[in-house]
Design a protein around this motif. Structure first.
Motif, mmCIF file in Angstrom:
data_model
loop_
_atom_site.group_PDB
_atom_site.id
_atom_site.type_symbol
_atom_site.label_atom_id
_atom_site.label_comp_id
_atom_site.label_asym_id
_atom_site.label_seq_id
_atom_site.Cartn_x
_atom_site.Cartn_y
_atom_site.Cartn_z
ATOM 1 N N TYR A 24 0.809 -1.218 0.000
ATOM 2 C CA TYR A 24 0.000 0.000 0.000
ATOM 3 C C TYR A 24 0.847 1.275 0.000
ATOM 4 O O TYR A 24 0.556 2.203 -0.745
ATOM 5 C CB TYR A 24 -0.936 -0.002 1.215
ATOM 6 C CG TYR A 24 -1.672 1.297 1.411
ATOM 7 C CD1 TYR A 24 -2.779 1.603 0.632
ATOM 8 C CD2 TYR A 24 -1.272 2.228 2.361
ATOM 9 C CE1 TYR A 24 -3.465 2.791 0.799
ATOM 10 C CE2 TYR A 24 -1.942 3.418 2.531
ATOM 11 C CZ TYR A 24 -3.042 3.697 1.750
ATOM 12 O OH TYR A 24 -3.704 4.877 1.911
ATOM 13 N N PHE A 27 2.636 2.046 -3.232
ATOM 14 C CA PHE A 27 1.584 2.201 -4.237
ATOM 15 C C PHE A 27 0.927 3.567 -4.123
ATOM 16 O O PHE A 27 0.686 4.225 -5.131
ATOM 17 C CB PHE A 27 0.529 1.102 -4.070
ATOM 18 C CG PHE A 27 -0.661 1.262 -4.974
ATOM 19 C CD1 PHE A 27 -0.545 1.010 -6.329
ATOM 20 C CD2 PHE A 27 -1.882 1.651 -4.467
ATOM 21 C CE1 PHE A 27 -1.637 1.155 -7.181
ATOM 22 C CE2 PHE A 27 -2.976 1.801 -5.297
ATOM 23 C CZ PHE A 27 -2.856 1.556 -6.656
ATOM 24 N N ILE A 28 0.649 4.013 -2.926
ATOM 25 C CA ILE A 28 -0.042 5.285 -2.740
ATOM 26 C C ILE A 28 0.877 6.462 -3.077
ATOM 27 O O ILE A 28 0.415 7.525 -3.466
ATOM 28 C CB ILE A 28 -0.627 5.388 -1.308
ATOM 29 C CG1 ILE A 28 -1.829 6.331 -1.273
ATOM 30 C CG2 ILE A 28 0.385 5.876 -0.331
ATOM 31 C CD1 ILE A 28 -3.023 5.821 -1.978
ATOM 32 N N ILE A 32 0.032 4.545 -7.842
ATOM 33 C CA ILE A 32 -1.341 4.904 -8.199
ATOM 34 C C ILE A 32 -1.375 5.951 -9.309
ATOM 35 O O ILE A 32 -2.290 5.982 -10.123
ATOM 36 C CB ILE A 32 -2.137 5.368 -6.956
ATOM 37 C CG1 ILE A 32 -3.625 5.339 -7.255
ATOM 38 C CG2 ILE A 32 -1.685 6.724 -6.493
ATOM 39 C CD1 ILE A 32 -4.493 5.452 -6.042
ATOM 40 N N HIS A 33 -0.341 6.774 -9.388
ATOM 41 C CA HIS A 33 -0.295 7.803 -10.419
ATOM 42 C C HIS A 33 -0.056 7.207 -11.806
ATOM 43 O O HIS A 33 -0.397 7.824 -12.804
ATOM 44 C CB HIS A 33 0.790 8.831 -10.091
ATOM 45 C CG HIS A 33 0.577 9.485 -8.760
ATOM 46 N ND1 HIS A 33 -0.481 10.327 -8.505
ATOM 47 C CD2 HIS A 33 1.259 9.404 -7.597
ATOM 48 C CE1 HIS A 33 -0.431 10.737 -7.254
ATOM 49 N NE2 HIS A 33 0.617 10.188 -6.672
ATOM 50 N N ASP A 36 -3.768 5.920 -12.636
ATOM 51 C CA ASP A 36 -4.843 6.917 -12.579
ATOM 52 C C ASP A 36 -4.245 8.292 -12.342
ATOM 53 O O ASP A 36 -3.880 8.644 -11.221
ATOM 54 C CB ASP A 36 -5.831 6.571 -11.470
ATOM 55 C CG ASP A 36 -7.069 7.449 -11.477
ATOM 56 O OD1 ASP A 36 -7.199 8.290 -12.390
ATOM 57 O OD2 ASP A 36 -7.912 7.287 -10.585
ATOM 58 N N VAL A 39 -5.585 11.195 -9.666
ATOM 59 C CA VAL A 39 -5.406 11.085 -8.221
ATOM 60 C C VAL A 39 -4.495 12.192 -7.690
ATOM 61 O O VAL A 39 -4.490 12.470 -6.498
ATOM 62 C CB VAL A 39 -4.839 9.690 -7.857
ATOM 63 C CG1 VAL A 39 -4.552 9.556 -6.387
ATOM 64 C CG2 VAL A 39 -5.796 8.629 -8.296
ATOM 65 N N LYS A 47 -7.188 8.548 0.227
ATOM 66 C CA LYS A 47 -6.122 7.567 0.412
ATOM 67 C C LYS A 47 -6.492 6.563 1.498
ATOM 68 O O LYS A 47 -6.198 5.372 1.378
ATOM 69 C CB LYS A 47 -4.817 8.266 0.733
ATOM 70 C CG LYS A 47 -4.307 9.079 -0.447
ATOM 71 C CD LYS A 47 -3.071 9.864 -0.097
ATOM 72 C CE LYS A 47 -2.650 10.705 -1.287
ATOM 73 N NZ LYS A 47 -1.489 11.531 -0.990
ATOM 74 N N THR A 54 -7.041 -1.732 -1.645
ATOM 75 C CA THR A 54 -5.662 -1.943 -2.080
ATOM 76 C C THR A 54 -5.088 -3.195 -1.441
ATOM 77 O O THR A 54 -4.392 -3.974 -2.098
ATOM 78 C CB THR A 54 -4.798 -0.717 -1.720
ATOM 79 O OG1 THR A 54 -5.365 0.446 -2.316
ATOM 80 C CG2 THR A 54 -3.377 -0.890 -2.210
ATOM 81 N N LEU A 61 -3.453 -4.893 -8.713
ATOM 82 C CA LEU A 61 -2.897 -3.548 -8.803
ATOM 83 C C LEU A 61 -1.415 -3.575 -9.133
ATOM 84 O O LEU A 61 -0.918 -2.727 -9.879
ATOM 85 C CB LEU A 61 -3.144 -2.785 -7.499
ATOM 86 C CG LEU A 61 -4.610 -2.490 -7.194
ATOM 87 C CD1 LEU A 61 -4.766 -1.940 -5.787
ATOM 88 C CD2 LEU A 61 -5.173 -1.522 -8.213
#
Length: 71
Positions: A24, A27-28, A32-33, A36, A39, A47, A54, A61
């Motif tokens: 996580y 990824f965050i 994630i960018h 997507d 975000v 988040k 997630t 993912l």
């Protein structure tokens, strides 16, 4: 016998969740960018909101981040 099976099952589920939690955080921050772009500038609430999903879907993912494909 059933105790051993239950213990193994719980260890596997716990390991899966632990890997999801570890996944996580990077990824965050960056992953994630890649899948997507919208975000960017999202709130902390968003988040926190995607945290359980997630963790549950980290293998999917991870594949998307590696490919760089949008969801």
């Amino acid at each position: 016998m059933i105790d051993t099976v239950a213990t193994i099952l719980l260890l596997l589920v716990g390991g899966y969740i632990l890997i999801g939690i570890i996944f996580y955080f990077p990824f965050i921050r960056k992953g994630i960018h890649k899948i997507d772009g919208g975000v960017k500038g999202a709130s902390t609430f968003m988040k926190v909101l995607i945290f359980p999903g997630t963790i549950a879907l980290w293998p999917i993912l991870l594949k998307k981040v590696k490919k760089g494909e949008p969801s």
